[in-house]
Design a protein around this motif. Structure first.
Motif, PDB file in Angstrom:
ATOM      1  N   CYS A 230       7.737 -36.950 -25.403  1.00  0.00           N
ATOM      2  CA  CYS A 230       7.937 -35.716 -24.886  1.00  0.00           C
ATOM      3  C   CYS A 230       9.428 -35.607 -24.951  1.00  0.00           C
ATOM      4  CB  CYS A 230       7.313 -35.349 -23.634  1.00  0.00           C
ATOM      5  SG  CYS A 230       7.909 -33.734 -23.266  1.00  0.00           S
TER       6      CYS A 230
ATOM      7  N   TRP B 231       4.120 -36.915 -17.968  1.00  0.00           N
ATOM      8  CA  TRP B 231       4.591 -36.460 -19.419  1.00  0.00           C
ATOM      9  C   TRP B 231       3.904 -37.165 -20.352  1.00  0.00           C
ATOM     10  CZ3 TRP B 231      10.141 -36.211 -17.485  1.00  0.00           C
ATOM     11  CH2 TRP B 231      10.388 -34.994 -16.955  1.00  0.00           C
ATOM     12  N   CYS B 232       3.824 -36.653 -21.544  1.00  0.00           N
ATOM     13  CA  CYS B 232       3.063 -37.354 -22.719  1.00  0.00           C
ATOM     14  C   CYS B 232       4.292 -38.339 -23.185  1.00  0.00           C
ATOM     15  CB  CYS B 232       2.877 -36.180 -23.945  1.00  0.00           C
ATOM     16  SG  CYS B 232       1.800 -35.189 -23.541  1.00  0.00           S
TER      17      CYS B 232
ATOM     18  N   ASN C  42      10.613 -25.288 -25.158  1.00  0.00           N
ATOM     19  CA  ASN C  42       9.543 -26.184 -26.112  1.00  0.00           C
ATOM     20  C   ASN C  42       8.935 -25.024 -26.957  1.00  0.00           C
ATOM     21  OD1 ASN C  42       7.915 -25.532 -24.387  1.00  0.00           O
ATOM     22  ND2 ASN C  42       6.919 -27.325 -23.851  1.00  0.00           N
TER      23      ASN C  42
ATOM     24  N   GLN D 295      13.353 -28.499 -26.797  1.00  0.00           N
ATOM     25  CA  GLN D 295      12.652 -29.810 -26.344  1.00  0.00           C
ATOM     26  C   GLN D 295      11.349 -29.880 -27.227  1.00  0.00           C
ATOM     27  OE1 GLN D 295      10.418 -28.934 -23.182  1.00  0.00           O
ATOM     28  NE2 GLN D 295       9.033 -30.616 -23.457  1.00  0.00           N
TER      29      GLN D 295
ATOM     30  N   CYS E  18       7.814 -30.546 -28.095  1.00  0.00           N
ATOM     31  CA  CYS E  18       6.360 -30.797 -27.346  1.00  0.00           C
ATOM     32  C   CYS E  18       5.531 -31.400 -28.319  1.00  0.00           C
ATOM     33  CB  CYS E  18       5.839 -29.579 -26.754  1.00  0.00           C
ATOM     34  SG  CYS E  18       4.106 -29.589 -26.169  1.00  0.00           S
ATOM     35  N   VAL E  19       5.200 -32.773 -28.298  1.00  0.00           N
ATOM     36  CA  VAL E  19       4.345 -33.406 -29.196  1.00  0.00           C
ATOM     37  C   VAL E  19       3.047 -33.032 -29.362  1.00  0.00           C
ATOM     38  CG1 VAL E  19       6.240 -35.371 -29.173  1.00  0.00           C
ATOM     39  CG2 VAL E  19       4.396 -35.525 -27.861  1.00  0.00           C
ATOM     40  N   SER E  20       2.511 -32.640 -28.012  1.00  0.00           N
ATOM     41  CA  SER E  20       1.472 -32.366 -28.028  1.00  0.00           C
ATOM     42  C   SER E  20       0.676 -31.035 -28.574  1.00  0.00           C
ATOM     43  CB  SER E  20       0.733 -32.397 -26.747  1.00  0.00           C
ATOM     44  OG  SER E  20       0.716 -33.783 -26.137  1.00  0.00           O
TER      45      SER E  20
ATOM     46  N   VAL F 266      -1.085 -33.611 -19.771  1.00  0.00           N
ATOM     47  CA  VAL F 266      -2.011 -33.327 -21.156  1.00  0.00           C
ATOM     48  C   VAL F 266      -2.386 -34.881 -21.734  1.00  0.00           C
ATOM     49  CG1 VAL F 266      -1.238 -32.730 -23.535  1.00  0.00           C
ATOM     50  CG2 VAL F 266      -0.434 -31.254 -21.584  1.00  0.00           C
TER      51      VAL F 266
ATOM     52  N   GLN G  56       4.976 -28.135 -17.525  1.00  0.00           N
ATOM     53  CA  GLN G  56       5.351 -29.553 -17.616  1.00  0.00           C
ATOM     54  C   GLN G  56       6.771 -29.573 -17.259  1.00  0.00           C
ATOM     55  OE1 GLN G  56       2.745 -31.314 -17.650  1.00  0.00           O
ATOM     56  NE2 GLN G  56       2.144 -31.901 -19.703  1.00  0.00           N
TER      57      GLN G  56
HETATM   58  S1  SF4 Z   1       4.682 -33.232 -25.017  1.00  0.00           S
HETATM   59 FE1  SF4 Z   1       4.262 -30.963 -24.452  1.00  0.00          FE
HETATM   60  S2  SF4 Z   1       2.451 -30.934 -23.117  1.00  0.00           S
HETATM   61 FE2  SF4 Z   1       3.182 -33.159 -23.465  1.00  0.00          FE
HETATM   62  S3  SF4 Z   1       4.660 -33.433 -21.491  1.00  0.00           S
HETATM   63 FE3  SF4 Z   1       5.774 -32.658 -23.182  1.00  0.00          FE
HETATM   64  S4  SF4 Z   1       5.879 -30.547 -22.926  1.00  0.00           S
HETATM   65 FE4  SF4 Z   1       4.076 -31.249 -21.791  1.00  0.00          FE
END
Ligand code: SF4
Ligand SMILES: Cc1ncc(C[n+]2csc(CCOP(=O)(O)OP(=O)(O)O)c2C)c(N)n1
Ligand SMILES: Cc1ncc(C[n+]2csc(CCOP(=O)(O)OP(=O)(O)O)c2C)c(N)n1
Ligand code: SF4
Ligand SMILES: [Mg+2]
Ligand SMILES: [Mg+2]
Lengths: 279, 564, 564, 279
Positions: free
Chosen positions: D18, D14-15, D119, D196, D198-200, B46, D49
């Motif tokens: 995260c 990963w972002c 998430n 967890q 998920c920031v995205s 992502v 992910q």
């Molecule tokens: S923030 Fe979301 S999209 Fe990014 S690595 Fe974590 S779970 Fe995946």
């Protein structure tokens, strides 16, 4: 007018003495009581002895794949909400192969009724353990006994706040008829787990075994009391309660389309607008 | 076209906004009248990694990506090192002045000076590109106004200011980059990617049910439908898994919906039993399979053409089907439309094979003429005599009158077991043969309706490049290059890969001097299918399976290597 | 053999005990030294309907069923009406005296008088059959003693008495039925059906893990393994669905188990994604696919050979595989064994295609020589240098040293994404090509190891009947009949249908005068596969898809019809 | 000796920000505390992910198909009971595509540990509703909000008498470490649902959102009291309990094979006897 005769008479492929016959009787009685014309009703089923049931009633039928009665029923209802949609199949079909659809359908709470013939065995394939076969119960393929804890569909459905959760018994046709009527009337997903002796492959959970244990839930049971519902759902031993264990006021899945999708033509003007948006 | 086209590659990490810059520029170019082909290369993550958004533009026409880069917008330092070897002789690198050009020809863009906030770097990059391409700034400023309209005048003004400053700054650099010729296209053009075109074609054909489980690169077909679902009255449901997705679609179809299912190879693998059910129930369903490299999870965000065999034989037992494989946007739209009609007409599963490259490839296309579309076959909601109605009535064509449940008193009984014409299960083995023959007879009708492959150019004495699906563009360009080199060349493109009607293409193949199949897989799946059906053996096979789309150069290199 | 064999058909409703009578008689005949082929025809229900158990016996050898009936044991009135038209010139019908013979030649058996309880009717039927076949009663009485040993002497005595009374009664009837010639076989023979032989071959090869979901006709392979699981140390687990069945098998395989999975077409359809995973993980698994007529549920208890294409292309993406198709019991045993070895050797999915006919066909076979079996390849539980261990090391053969987790400090990393040699996911497209090439190189080894088709008879100037899997027996008999008629004839049988090695059979095909493919499907799946691989086109195709197995007569009739 | 270093250092996909990173930290800390040498541990995972996590730890890995981490883990454990087997995947993988395996694994109660990165969204495929996305929560693919009730994995697991049922939070690494240690030690199936951020893609159930709500269950909670466990499992709103909700004394799936199947050669003498029985 819809009468029991409207639903026809058929030769079946079931064993003499099988509980399936009584379930068929109850289904027909319920449809008759509901006054549903056969052509407004669709039965979806999977594969198994139970899943043949819709072939023995004059209704619209979608007899699909093993385990897949619920997604088919869901698709039918989504395409034409005017139809009364029931899914009828066995315990193996509904809770084994179809386990993931069971969870998803409860979560969706779509307005269909599932009638599960629960003989606690795989009948058509000749006697393997089903998800509801008690742990330790021996079968030809489980000579040391079924190794897993039995699945309790009612307890899981209650925990998940399913729309309508009931248990019937093929040996109590009148009571089962009432359950089916109430289930179809309930707006949302209704599950009726029907205990059904399999005379050929389940020599433990016989008619007598069920008969001895099953009792009708009385007025004192409040189907909107989750804790009571769960307690009754867990009761499966010396005594087995029959009746509506749980009713939820969760709204049914929606909105459903206002008209059957079959009569809906694509709106070319809307599409032209959409295309213009890509310029 | 190879000489006058410009290939702009924007590279950077996921989340850095390269798609925003790319989409802005692509749309502006199309509005200006350029032809474009976009190639999106990204990783299965992502954020981070390294992705590219490549726009190849041409004043007249362009059909495929190219490897050689004319303008490289390096949003991260990695971009330059990865792509340096692909810079053309006239290439410029556009990198952040702070990072530097590491000796490469180009411009160090003073993002820091041009942008009040890093957020505006996209606008600066657009300004630089606009100036180098000699694009009338109005095309971009108009877009800026549109896109930021909902954010208010202040935001618009800020963006416009950065854009203008970047244009001015660039003009002052006197960079040695020749503007492309002015565009030749006139009239409004749409910008779509392959999956959008597929979805819109399906909507035009009346698709009003879509059950799906997300899977790249199949999801964007569904997303496009979702975005228009309210306007078009489509019921969309995310299913618990791909099995449920196809079974729900069949349930809905049996009740009169026109369903579409979209997935990738792995999700399709889970639908194989459902495909067989569609064959037995004779219930229409359109399945889009957007290919990506396998086996298994493989390279989830790259391209390949290796699921032809899978789609051709998916399902136990034998039953007819049709498989379309669009090669460009127009085919995406029209073949999705045709797929819906074919499924309804033959009450069969019908497939559209696309791939990640085409799915994500934004291009320009002339607006579709909705009024010219032929009517789509519909099931019956009425029959004269419901009493004798049999869902699987045996007919010469194999197609039975399809009534829907609930609309008349006729009962509709569908059965996955072998069944009598009224739909009830049977163990009568003579009936079995009758019904299997009935179902298989539909193959004749499907063959009659099959689209012949398209011939581009004159096959007589030529090098014939055969291909299917998204490889069309690269093959066309390769043929053009061959012709420029003085060699007769043509393209034979299969936009429908099943059923194959040998008479429709054997004469073309026979006329050619040499025949080359170009496929994005290892086995040469269509080549060997053609051999099976016709005995014809191609002289050579050009294969690609590194996850990237074909280019003309790739094809021509392989031809040279093979000493062909 | 056609002239001297006797075809006994026992017909009745499910649950009436026809299988008991049939199995008793079949075993007695084998012990006596006869060759037999059993065909079981039954419906998808537990009780009722109409089923048959046919035993064709021959003093020397018999390879296939036949339609014409010499002794018809009618347990229900229906039996006679259904099968009357198939009675041979010398046929006798053996029906309950109470029901009568309806004018057919035969004996009305006074079950009521002969049997103290209806329970004993099986013994009476055996007595009648034993007498008519002039079988030494000791073969049956011995069996009665064995089978009822656990029920005590009284039960044994009661059964023996009914059996003896029925023999005596029959002798007194002086029925006009010529005894078959005395049997020629000597030495102990086993009685097995195809699925039992498959299961035993797999056990011999060390299969010690079996995850399954029940599906006819695949279940009986599993049931045989279950029955021997304690003795052979096999872990058996009934999975929640077929997806779990194959994934569990792959999990177990990755940890060093030797797994077998068995199912039918519909269940296999659900395993297609798992098959692709096996290809990518390079993890051995043997899958038995027992074919039955489709599409979808089709005819669950009948036979067909229409899943070759499905098995050949199951799985998205491209990866090598092998497919075996045994034609008789010995091949069932030895090819199951070989399938396990092939899977381990090439770290690939390997398939065994059988069908309902062969699965249920009890036959005699010489005991297998367990000591003569070659060793089966095993994974490593030790490597010298675990530090550098890479599960997917790139090798010339494509096969990497396979270490197991837990046995050494070397880590074993399996990945369904494209991966580097150490098993970790990668987006490096050059590595992608290296790894895909590595996996595909295993196809060369698989081709080198492939079994050539067997040639029975001299192809020179002959009618060549090509076939695969269970059709072998009927083809052999048809060829024999042709030779008896003075026509040169031979059989080309593919016991491995993939990979095909053209050199191994093209000369044979070329030598023949006319070539006919005989397949239990509509499309001629193997015929067209051969065309694809070699260009060879058969002169004719004989197909069957009514759910019943081929017989010599069926093949010969079709040849005549086709004017061949 | 096993130290956190034994488990390696990796670059991830990963972002930044995260929650997966913290879960990785807790997993490594737990393995270290358990003193497990990397080569005796196998992680099975699906696709997503979260499912990439085992690639970022030095252990044996079976990274299979989306939804299929549990059957793979089951097969591994059945083939070699000497291995410590964990399944690590996302909420979509574990409760969506893999829902049927979830039910079956709970029923089996096989001695493996499932760590579910929850998430409440499909991360890798960019933000569709997952089974745990609250009803009504909007996503790109569910513009009118997720239409189904969220799946409550803990409540279902408790109702089904799962072996060990716990909830962790990536924001409380120390606590999560303890849960993983206890789960691995528990003989039977252990489920840890780990909240967890998920920031995205999940802008509702953020770190702050969780942080504000999550509290550690105290001593007063009795994880062998089913009713209490169910009540805590149902608590998911203003307050969200972390800790071991439920522990069952159900025996683990068995018997498992006495030696790894890899070192078991077929017993030819036994087979000869078996073949003789077919004469
Ligand atoms: S923030 Fe979301 S999209 Fe990014 S690595 Fe974590 S779970 Fe995946
Ligand atoms: C995909 C698939 N797997 C397996 C089967 C085989 N099969 C048919 S019915 C059945 C079990 C039936 O059990 P249940 O659903 O309990 O119905 P019953 O026969 O007991 O009424 C199975 C395993 C199948 N038809 N399809
Ligand atoms: C059979 C199949 N269907 C769909 C996909 C696409 N897919 C990959 S990951 C994913 C969802 C991931 O969500 P989750 O399990 O919650 O993990 P997260 O990314 O959120 O950690 C999907 C649908 C796939 N790989 N395989
Ligand atoms: S097998 Fe069992 S369930 Fe099926 S018809 Fe017979 S008695 Fe009924
Ligand atoms: Mg059942
Ligand atoms: Mg998730």
């Amino acid at each position: 007018m819809t009468t029991a005769n409207s639903y026809g008479a058929f030769e079946t492929a079931w064993c003499p003495g099988c509980g399936n016959f009584s379930i068929r009787t109850a289904v027909v009685a319920a449809l008759t009581e509901l006054g549903l014309p056969p052509h407004k009703v669709v039965f979806s089923s999977g594969i198994g002895q139970a899943a043949k049931a819709p072939h023995y009633i004059r209704v619209n039928v979608f007899n699909g794949l093993h385990g897949r009665s619920l997604p088919a029923a869901t698709g039918i209802k989504l395409a034409n909400p005017e139809l009364t949609v029931l899914a009828e199949s066995g315990d193996g079909c509904s809770y084994g192969e179809g386990g993931n659809h069971f969870l998803a359908t409860v979560r969706r709470n779509i307005d269909i009724t599932a009638i599960v013939h629960d003989n606690q065995i795989y009948g058509l394939t000749k006697g393997q353990a089903s998800p509801t076969t008690p742990k330790g119960q021996k079968t030809k393929t489980q000579p040391h006994g079924a190794p897993s804890a039995a699945f309790n569909p009612l307890a899981v459905a209650v925990t998940m706040d399913a729309g309508f959760v009931a248990r019937g018994f093929s040996g109590d046709i009148e009571h089962l008829t009432g359950l089916i009527v109430a289930a179809v009337r309930h707006p949302g997903f209704s599950l009726i787990d029907v205990l059904q002796p399999c005379v050929s492959f389940n020599k433990v959970n016989t008619y007598a075994w069920y008969k001895e244990r099953c009792y009708r839930l009385g007025e004192e049971h409040d189907p909107t009391d989750r804790q009571a519902a769960l307690a009754r759902a867990m009761e499966f031993g010396e005594r087995i309660p029959l009746g509506v264990l749980w009713k939820s006021d969760r709204p049914a899945f929606g909105p459903l389309p206002p008209t059957p999708l079959a009569v809906q033509e694509p709106d070319k003007a809307a599409l032209a607008d959409i295309l213009a948006g890509y310029a | 076209m190879a000489a006058v086209s410009v290939n702009i590659v924007i590279g950077g990490a996921a989340g850095q906004g390269l798609v925003t810059v790319g989409e802005f520029l692509a749309r502006a170019l199309i509005r200006a009248g350029y032809a474009i082909v976009v190639t999106q290369d990204y990783q299965s993550r992502v954020r981070g990694g390294h992705n590219t958004f490549a726009i190849r533009l041409d004043p007249e026409r362009v059909s495929a990506p190219t490897d050689s880069i004319d303008l490289l917008v390096a949003l991260s330092a990695e971009t330059l090192s990865i792509h340096r070897s692909k810079l053309s002789a006239r290439a410029l690198v556009l990198a952040d002045a702070a990072t530097g050009l590491d000796g490469a020809p180009g411009l160090g863009i003073p993002y820091k000076n041009l942008c009040p906030k890093p957020l505006y770097e996209n606008m600066a990059a657009l300004g630089v590109l606009g100036a180098l391409l000699c694009l009338d700034p109005a095309w971009i400023t108009g877009l800026i106004r549109e896109k930021f309209a909902h954010k208010g005048e202040a935001v618009i003004a800020a963006n416009l200011a950065v854009f203008a400053a970047a244009m001015d700054w660039t003009a002052a650099q006197n960079a040695a980059f020749a503007c492309p010729a002015p565009p030749a296209k006139t009239g409004s053009r749409l910008m779509l990617n392959g999956n959008e075109a597929l979805a819109l074609g399906a909507l035009a054909a009346g698709v009003n049910f879509c059950s799906f489980y997300p899977m790249t690169p199949g999801t964007s077909v569904v997303q496009t439908i979702i975005d228009q679902a309210d306007a078009m009255g489509v019921v969309v449901e995310q299913a618990e898994d791909e099995i449920a997705a196809i079974i729900m679609a069949l349930g809905a179809s049996s009740a009169g919906a026109r369903p579409l299912v979209s997935t990738a190879g792995g999700g399709f693998a889970l639908m194989v039993e459902g495909v067989s059910l569609a064959g037995m129930l004779e219930t229409p369903v359109v399945v889009v399979v957007a290919q990506r490299p396998g086996p298994a999870t493989g390279l989830p965000t790259r391209t390949e053409q290796a699921d032809l065999d899978l789609v051709l034989y998916a399902g136990h037992g034998e039953f007819p089907r049709a498989i379309f494989a669009p090669g460009d946007l127009s085919q995406c739209f029209h073949l999705a439309y045709r797929a819906v009609d074919t499924a309804e007409r033959f009450q069969s599963p019908v497939f559209v094979l696309t791939d990640q490259f085409l799915a994500d490839s934004l291009r320009d296309v002339a607006p579709f003429d909705l009024t010219a579309l032929p009517p789509v076959v519909r099931p019956l909601t009425h029959v004269d005599d419901t009493a004798g109605y049999e869902r699987y009535a045996v007919t010469p064509s194999g197609v039975s009158p399809r009534l829907l449940p609930g609309f008349t008193e006729g009962l509709v009984v569908l059965d996955s077991d072998e069944h009598t014409p009224d739909g009830h299960l049977t163990e009568d083995l003579a009936v079995r043969v009758t019904m299997q023959d009935k179902r298989l007879r539909k193959a004749d009708g499907l063959a009659q309706a099959a689209l012949p492959p398209d011939v581009y150019g004159d096959p007589a004495g030529a090098t014939l490049l055969a291909c299917w699906g998204s490889t069309l563009g690269a093959a066309l360009e390769a043929a053009e290059v061959l012709r420029e080199r003085g060699e007769a060349a043509c393209v034979l493109h299969f936009s429908q890969v099943w059923p194959l009607v040998p008479d429709a293409f054997l004469p073309t193949l026979a006329a050619a001097r040499r025949t080359v199949m170009v496929e994005g897989n290892c086995a040469g799946q269509l080549a060997r299918l053609i051999r099976r059906e016709t005995g014809f053996v191609f002289n050579a096979l050009v294969r690609r399976y590194d996850g990237l789309p074909f280019t003309a150069a790739f094809i021509l290199d392989r031809l040279t290597e093979a000493g062909q």
